[in-house]
Design a protein around this motif. Structure first.
Motif, PDB file in Angstrom:
ATOM      1  N   PRO A  32      11.623  -4.689  24.319  1.00 33.74           N
ATOM      2  CA  PRO A  32      12.233  -3.425  23.883  1.00 33.74           C
ATOM      3  C   PRO A  32      11.252  -2.251  23.883  1.00 33.74           C
ATOM      4  CG  PRO A  32      12.478  -5.153  22.187  1.00 33.74           C
ATOM      5  CD  PRO A  32      11.754  -5.763  23.334  1.00 33.74           C
ATOM      6  N   ASP A  33      10.017  -2.506  23.491  1.00 34.15           N
ATOM      7  CA  ASP A  33       9.079  -1.381  23.399  1.00 34.15           C
ATOM      8  C   ASP A  33       8.863  -0.750  24.765  1.00 34.15           C
ATOM      9  OD1 ASP A  33       8.887  -1.717  20.745  1.00 34.15           O
ATOM     10  OD2 ASP A  33       6.987  -2.827  20.784  1.00 34.15           O
ATOM     11  N   ARG A  34       8.648  -1.609  25.730  1.00 34.85           N
ATOM     12  CA  ARG A  34       8.404  -1.085  27.079  1.00 34.85           C
ATOM     13  C   ARG A  34       9.655  -0.369  27.594  1.00 34.85           C
ATOM     14  NH1 ARG A  34       6.718  -4.480  32.155  1.00 34.85           N
ATOM     15  NH2 ARG A  34       6.985  -2.810  33.644  1.00 34.85           N
ATOM     16  N   PHE A  35      10.796  -1.010  27.380  1.00 35.42           N
ATOM     17  CA  PHE A  35      12.047  -0.418  27.852  1.00 35.42           C
ATOM     18  C   PHE A  35      12.246   0.975  27.254  1.00 35.42           C
ATOM     19  CE2 PHE A  35      16.539   0.567  27.705  1.00 35.42           C
ATOM     20  CZ  PHE A  35      16.963   0.231  28.978  1.00 35.42           C
ATOM     21  N   TRP A  36      12.066   1.064  25.914  1.00 34.49           N
ATOM     22  CA  TRP A  36      12.369   2.344  25.265  1.00 34.49           C
ATOM     23  C   TRP A  36      11.286   3.377  25.482  1.00 34.49           C
ATOM     24  CZ3 TRP A  36      17.015   3.512  24.865  1.00 34.49           C
ATOM     25  CH2 TRP A  36      17.981   2.530  24.640  1.00 34.49           C
ATOM     26  N   LEU A  37      10.050   2.939  25.665  1.00 35.75           N
ATOM     27  CA  LEU A  37       9.017   3.929  26.011  1.00 35.75           C
ATOM     28  C   LEU A  37       9.312   4.517  27.390  1.00 35.75           C
ATOM     29  CD1 LEU A  37       5.835   2.259  24.513  1.00 35.75           C
ATOM     30  CD2 LEU A  37       6.831   4.470  23.846  1.00 35.75           C
ATOM     31  N   ASP A  38       9.829   3.681  28.296  1.00 40.45           N
ATOM     32  CA  ASP A  38      10.268   4.213  29.600  1.00 40.45           C
ATOM     33  C   ASP A  38      11.379   5.236  29.415  1.00 40.45           C
ATOM     34  OD1 ASP A  38       8.570   2.771  31.097  1.00 40.45           O
ATOM     35  OD2 ASP A  38      10.057   1.324  31.870  1.00 40.45           O
ATOM     36  N   GLN A  39      12.381   4.866  28.622  1.00 38.28           N
ATOM     37  CA  GLN A  39      13.517   5.775  28.410  1.00 38.28           C
ATOM     38  C   GLN A  39      13.072   7.058  27.713  1.00 38.28           C
ATOM     39  OE1 GLN A  39      16.432   5.247  29.823  1.00 38.28           O
ATOM     40  NE2 GLN A  39      15.760   3.238  30.524  1.00 38.28           N
ATOM     41  N   ALA A  40      12.045   6.942  26.869  1.00 43.02           N
ATOM     42  CA  ALA A  40      11.555   8.128  26.145  1.00 43.02           C
ATOM     43  C   ALA A  40      11.086   9.197  27.129  1.00 43.02           C
ATOM     44  CB  ALA A  40      10.434   7.748  25.187  1.00 43.02           C
ATOM     45  N   GLY A  41      10.775   8.768  28.342  1.00 48.14           N
ATOM     46  CA  GLY A  41      10.377   9.712  29.384  1.00 48.14           C
ATOM     47  C   GLY A  41      11.491  10.669  29.786  1.00 48.14           C
ATOM     48  N   ARG A  42      12.717  10.426  29.305  1.00 46.50           N
ATOM     49  CA  ARG A  42      13.796  11.388  29.552  1.00 46.50           C
ATOM     50  C   ARG A  42      13.563  12.697  28.814  1.00 46.50           C
ATOM     51  NH1 ARG A  42      17.809   9.073  31.930  1.00 46.50           N
ATOM     52  NH2 ARG A  42      17.715   6.822  31.905  1.00 46.50           N
ATOM     53  N   LEU A  43      12.778  12.633  27.734  1.00 45.27           N
ATOM     54  CA  LEU A  43      12.522  13.839  26.947  1.00 45.27           C
ATOM     55  C   LEU A  43      11.163  14.410  27.310  1.00 45.27           C
ATOM     56  CD1 LEU A  43      13.562  12.970  23.262  1.00 45.27           C
ATOM     57  CD2 LEU A  43      15.013  13.484  25.224  1.00 45.27           C
ATOM     58  N   ASP A  44      11.011  15.709  27.061  1.00 41.63           N
ATOM     59  CA  ASP A  44       9.689  16.326  27.043  1.00 41.63           C
ATOM     60  C   ASP A  44       9.097  16.070  25.658  1.00 41.63           C
ATOM     61  OD1 ASP A  44       9.870  17.430  29.534  1.00 41.63           O
ATOM     62  OD2 ASP A  44      10.044  19.519  28.845  1.00 41.63           O
ATOM     63  N   TRP A  45       7.822  15.735  25.614  1.00 42.82           N
ATOM     64  CA  TRP A  45       7.137  15.528  24.333  1.00 42.82           C
ATOM     65  C   TRP A  45       5.931  16.455  24.259  1.00 42.82           C
ATOM     66  CZ3 TRP A  45       8.868  11.657  20.885  1.00 42.82           C
ATOM     67  CH2 TRP A  45       9.849  10.783  21.392  1.00 42.82           C
ATOM     68  N   PRO A  49       4.815   9.478  23.019  1.00 41.00           N
ATOM     69  CA  PRO A  49       4.597   8.321  22.146  1.00 41.00           C
ATOM     70  C   PRO A  49       3.956   7.167  22.910  1.00 41.00           C
ATOM     71  CG  PRO A  49       6.897   8.450  22.808  1.00 41.00           C
ATOM     72  CD  PRO A  49       6.234   9.658  23.373  1.00 41.00           C
ATOM     73  N   ARG A  50       3.171   6.408  22.201  1.00 37.32           N
ATOM     74  CA  ARG A  50       2.649   5.178  22.793  1.00 37.32           C
ATOM     75  C   ARG A  50       3.173   3.951  22.057  1.00 37.32           C
ATOM     76  NH1 ARG A  50      -3.518   6.006  23.100  1.00 37.32           N
ATOM     77  NH2 ARG A  50      -2.980   7.112  21.205  1.00 37.32           N
ATOM     78  N   THR A  51       3.804   4.202  20.929  1.00 39.31           N
ATOM     79  CA  THR A  51       4.410   3.112  20.162  1.00 39.31           C
ATOM     80  C   THR A  51       5.915   3.139  20.361  1.00 39.31           C
ATOM     81  OG1 THR A  51       2.820   3.747  18.498  1.00 39.31           O
ATOM     82  CG2 THR A  51       4.438   2.088  17.849  1.00 39.31           C
ATOM     83  N   GLY A  52       6.518   1.970  20.554  1.00 39.75           N
ATOM     84  CA  GLY A  52       7.972   1.894  20.662  1.00 39.75           C
ATOM     85  C   GLY A  52       8.561   1.764  19.270  1.00 39.75           C
ATOM     86  N   GLY A  53       9.147   0.582  18.990  1.00 36.81           N
ATOM     87  CA  GLY A  53       9.738   0.381  17.672  1.00 36.81           C
ATOM     88  C   GLY A  53       8.720  -0.181  16.688  1.00 36.81           C
ATOM     89  N   ASN A  54       8.862   0.232  15.449  1.00 40.44           N
ATOM     90  CA  ASN A  54       8.070  -0.354  14.370  1.00 40.44           C
ATOM     91  C   ASN A  54       9.034  -0.458  13.194  1.00 40.44           C
ATOM     92  OD1 ASN A  54       6.291  -1.151  12.457  1.00 40.44           O
ATOM     93  ND2 ASN A  54       5.150   0.774  12.368  1.00 40.44           N
ATOM     94  N   TRP A  55       9.712  -1.597  13.127  1.00 36.84           N
ATOM     95  CA  TRP A  55      10.809  -1.654  12.163  1.00 36.84           C
ATOM     96  C   TRP A  55      10.902  -3.032  11.528  1.00 36.84           C
ATOM     97  CZ3 TRP A  55      14.434  -5.405  13.205  1.00 36.84           C
ATOM     98  CH2 TRP A  55      14.463  -5.894  14.524  1.00 36.84           C
ATOM     99  N   SER A  56      11.558  -3.041  10.390  1.00 36.46           N
ATOM    100  CA  SER A  56      11.829  -4.301   9.705  1.00 36.46           C
ATOM    101  C   SER A  56      13.156  -4.145   8.977  1.00 36.46           C
ATOM    102  CB  SER A  56      10.689  -4.574   8.721  1.00 36.46           C
ATOM    103  OG  SER A  56      11.176  -5.263   7.597  1.00 36.46           O
ATOM    104  N   TYR A  57      13.951  -5.204   8.946  1.00 34.74           N
ATOM    105  CA  TYR A  57      15.210  -5.172   8.186  1.00 34.74           C
ATOM    106  C   TYR A  57      15.031  -5.828   6.812  1.00 34.74           C
ATOM    107  CZ  TYR A  57      18.117  -3.554  12.145  1.00 34.74           C
ATOM    108  OH  TYR A  57      18.704  -2.823  13.160  1.00 34.74           O
ATOM    109  N   ASP A  58      13.830  -6.308   6.545  1.00 28.20           N
ATOM    110  CA  ASP A  58      13.584  -6.898   5.227  1.00 28.20           C
ATOM    111  C   ASP A  58      12.086  -6.881   4.940  1.00 28.20           C
ATOM    112  OD1 ASP A  58      13.796  -8.131   2.847  1.00 28.20           O
ATOM    113  OD2 ASP A  58      14.073 -10.160   3.643  1.00 28.20           O
TER     114      ASP A  58
END
Ligand code: PRX
Length: 641
Positions: A32-45, A49-58
């Protein structure tokens, strides 16, 4: 399988075949990180970002792209100025078809956003402030949102159909000190006194508003409070206002939505993840082609308007049509007139509108050309197969694919849908998960159901567009979405998965009802009812309604000595409209001498739902009721009502 409708052959998706979807979907789950960092390229920044997701549900903590900085107003407006400054960004179609429509190029949109940003600054708005936008569905509503994003203020759009009471609640909850509004809205020639509603809301206790920015829209007579209220045209200017660099996890907006309990929750979305999700989903799901006109009939007051009138289309450089009116004014052909007038290629609307138009007969549709239409979308509630077929065959003449997109305020953008021209469709099924979405069906005990199954819909991994919290109440966020099935996001929806892996949303399994695509907590309507001095107790449930999907059914017990007359029924309807707004108007009110409660005092809603549905064969066990004889009286009352 027999329930497939083949996709119309002439309309292949321009950049995603079914095979590419499969591969991309697999990649999105595998890394997912690689996938979404690629997609993040749709935006100008400003800072990529160099970090994708950093999440926890618990415990529940969700971050995406946390080391990136960007600005979504820049992405929706400024970045297009070089390549497509002269291309239409927004086409505005007013309520009155005789009034002129307006087309704003990206360059003109830029000018109007700058003026709005200056106006906000002039009334004191600063980065991080909450700005409540209570507007008609007009261009200035859009520019107000974008101007907030530009200067780093957090917008909280409140649908213009909400009452002063509901507006006041949403102002106090996020301690909003600023409002953008208009003198008046009009919908189907009916005026809505927005500014007067604001004035009334500001008298409520706890509301702490410093400045109100007022757009002159209809020219109606309104009162302006000296020092507090400011005309937009008096304070707007063309001074340069740069885009604030926002951290990806800085809040972008709050949007209030209803749940099972308590008052509406301020769902919080942040900048980077929401931006990437809105941009990516719009790109793949609507398969927008440059030069096309795209029309989402929602209102900016709902999440559909946020993601698919404003942010998604504009970040993709699309032409987005903003419609102020209603489907039945001046007649039931208005949608198709607008389609023809502006040569709309992509139409995204709600099943409730489709059903209402279907009922009026085909001639309103077939008398208009609709030749420009290429793609049809549906959102907001389950679409019944009959309405789907009418939309497909009559509106789209069996040449336009239909996308039935399932998602929620909390998901930020579409989560389950077919891709047009890539996937075959099934009438009534939303289809397949979007990239990065891991749906899971669970039974009541939380047991995971594999393969063909029906259960409660959870999502087991975070995606960039996921809401981060409930504004000011993270514990409520955790309780509402992550406590029913620990470690999973629980959507509140029931769902079936068929042998082709297609998902069929069956509707809410909690005490939320979906009335004409508007989400409503039964508890909200109950609280409004019991505020009336003749009402002792109220219980509200949904029941099937031909046009609205679900109607609002209220069981009301009155204080001693009061009688349930027709006049009182009308009075209670008015009362709820005043408390919440016209969208919460009860469809049926049944006076009863009691509510079905267990001996411990818990209302058995199951029985109330069945009675409202006129379905008495499956009432289930009623022996645990404190007063089992009440059921007969409820049924008799239902038949009389
Ligand atoms: O029950 C689902 C229904 O609408 C709910 C979300 O409502 P809201 O947050 O107001 O967002 C509406 C617009 C995205 C969901 O929990 N819903 C939404 N889309 C669909 C749907 N039900 C079935 N099919 C859909 N396509």
């Amino acid at each position: 399988m027999s329930d497939f409708v083949q996709r119309p052959g002439a309309l292949e998706h321009t950049h995603c075949t079914a095979e590419q979807y499969r591969r991309l979907y697999q990649n999105s789950l595998a890394d997912p990180d690689r996938f979404w960092l690629d997609q993040a390229g749709r935006l100008d920044w400003f800072v990529a970002p160099r970090t994708g997701g950093n999440w926890s549900y618990d415990p529940v903590e969700i971050k995406w792209f946390e080391d990136g900085t960007t600005n979504l107003c820049h992405n929706a407006v400024d970045r297009h100025l070089n390549a497509r400054g002269d291309q239409p960004a927004i086409i505005f179609e007013p309520d009155d078809p005789a009034s002129p429509s307006r087309t704003l190029s990206y360059a003109q949109l830029f000018v109007e956003v700058i003026q709005m940003a200056n106006a906000l600054k002039a009334i004191g708005v600063r980065r991080g402030d909450r700005v409540t936008i209570y507007m008609p569905n007009i261009v200035e509503g859009v520019t107000a949102m974008l101007a907030c994003a530009r200067i780093g203020a957090i917008h909280s759009v409140v649908f213009g159909g909400f009452s002063p009471e509901a507006l006041a609640g949403r102002l106090t909850d996020c301690d909003s000190r600023f409002i953008v509004t208009a003198d008046q809205a009009v919908r189907g020639t009916k005026p809505v006194p927005l500014k007067a509603n604001v004035d009334a809301a500001l008298e409520r206790e706890g509301v702490n508003v410093e400045s109100v920015l007022v757009i002159r829209h209809t020219g109606a007579d309104i009162t302006m409070a000296e020092g507090r209220d400011h005309w937009f045209h008096a304070v707007a200017s063309d001074d340069d206002v740069p885009c604030e660099p926002m951290a990806a996890e800085d809040p972008l907006f709050i949007l209030y939505t209803s749940g099972s309990t308590g008052k509406p929750k301020g769902v919080l979305h942040t900048t980077g993840g929401y931006g990437v999700w809105a941009a990516t989903t719009f790109h793949y799901i609507f398969d927008y082609r440059q030069g096309e006109t795209y029309w989402c009939t929602a209102d900016i007051g709902w999440v559909t308007g946020h993601s698919y009138i404003v942010y998604g289309p504009l970040m993709n450089g699309a032409t987005s049509l903003v419609f102020e009116g209603v489907p039945n004014h001046p007649d039931f052909g208005r949608f198709w007139d607008v389609v023809d007038k502006h040569q709309v290629n992509i139409l995204y609307t709600a099943p409730t509108a489709i059903r209402a138009l279907m009922r009026e007969g085909d001639q309103f549709v077939t008398s208009r050309s609709r030749a420009s239409l290429r793609l049809l979308g549906s959102v907001g509630e389950p679409i019944n197969p009959e309405a789907w077929r009418w939309y497909y065959e009559v509106v789209g003449e069996s040449r336009c694919p239909i996308i039935d997109t399932w998602w929620q305020t909390e998901t930020g953008g579409c989560m389950i849908t077919t891709l047009p021209g890539a996937h075959d469709m099934k009438p009534g099924s939303a289809g397949l998960p979007m990239f990065g979405v891991r749906p899971e069906l669970v039974d009541a005990e939380g047991g995971v159901l594999e393969g063909e199954a029906e259960g409660n819909l959870c999502i087991t991994a975070s995606w960039p567009g996921q809401a981060r919290s409930v504004y000011g109440d993270h514990e409520r966020f955790v309780q509402t979405y992550f406590s029913t099935y620990p470690g999973k996001y629980f959507t509140g929806d029931g769902c079936r998965r068929d042998s082709d892996g297609y998902y069929w949303i069956t509707g809410r399994v909690d005490d939320v009802i979906n009335v004409s695509g508007h989400r409503m907590g039964t508890a909200e309507v109950e609280s409004a009812l019991v505020l009336h001095d003749k009402v002792a107790e109220a219980a509200v449930v949904g029941y099937p309604h031909d046009i609205k999907g679900q109607g609002i059914y209220c069981y009301v017990t009155l204080n001693a000595g009061e009688d349930g007359s027709e006049a009182l029924e009308a009075e209670l309807r008015q009362h709820v409209r005043r408390e919440i707004g016209p969208i919460a108007t009860p469809d049926r009110i049944q006076f009863t001498d009691g509510l079905p409660k267990t001996r411990s005092g818990k209302i058995m809603r199951r029985i109330l739902r069945k009675v409202a549905e006129d379905d008495y064969g499956s009432l289930g066990d009623t022996s645990t009721l404190a007063d089992p004889s009440l059921v007969e009286r409820l049924i008799a009352g239902r038949r009389d009502s």
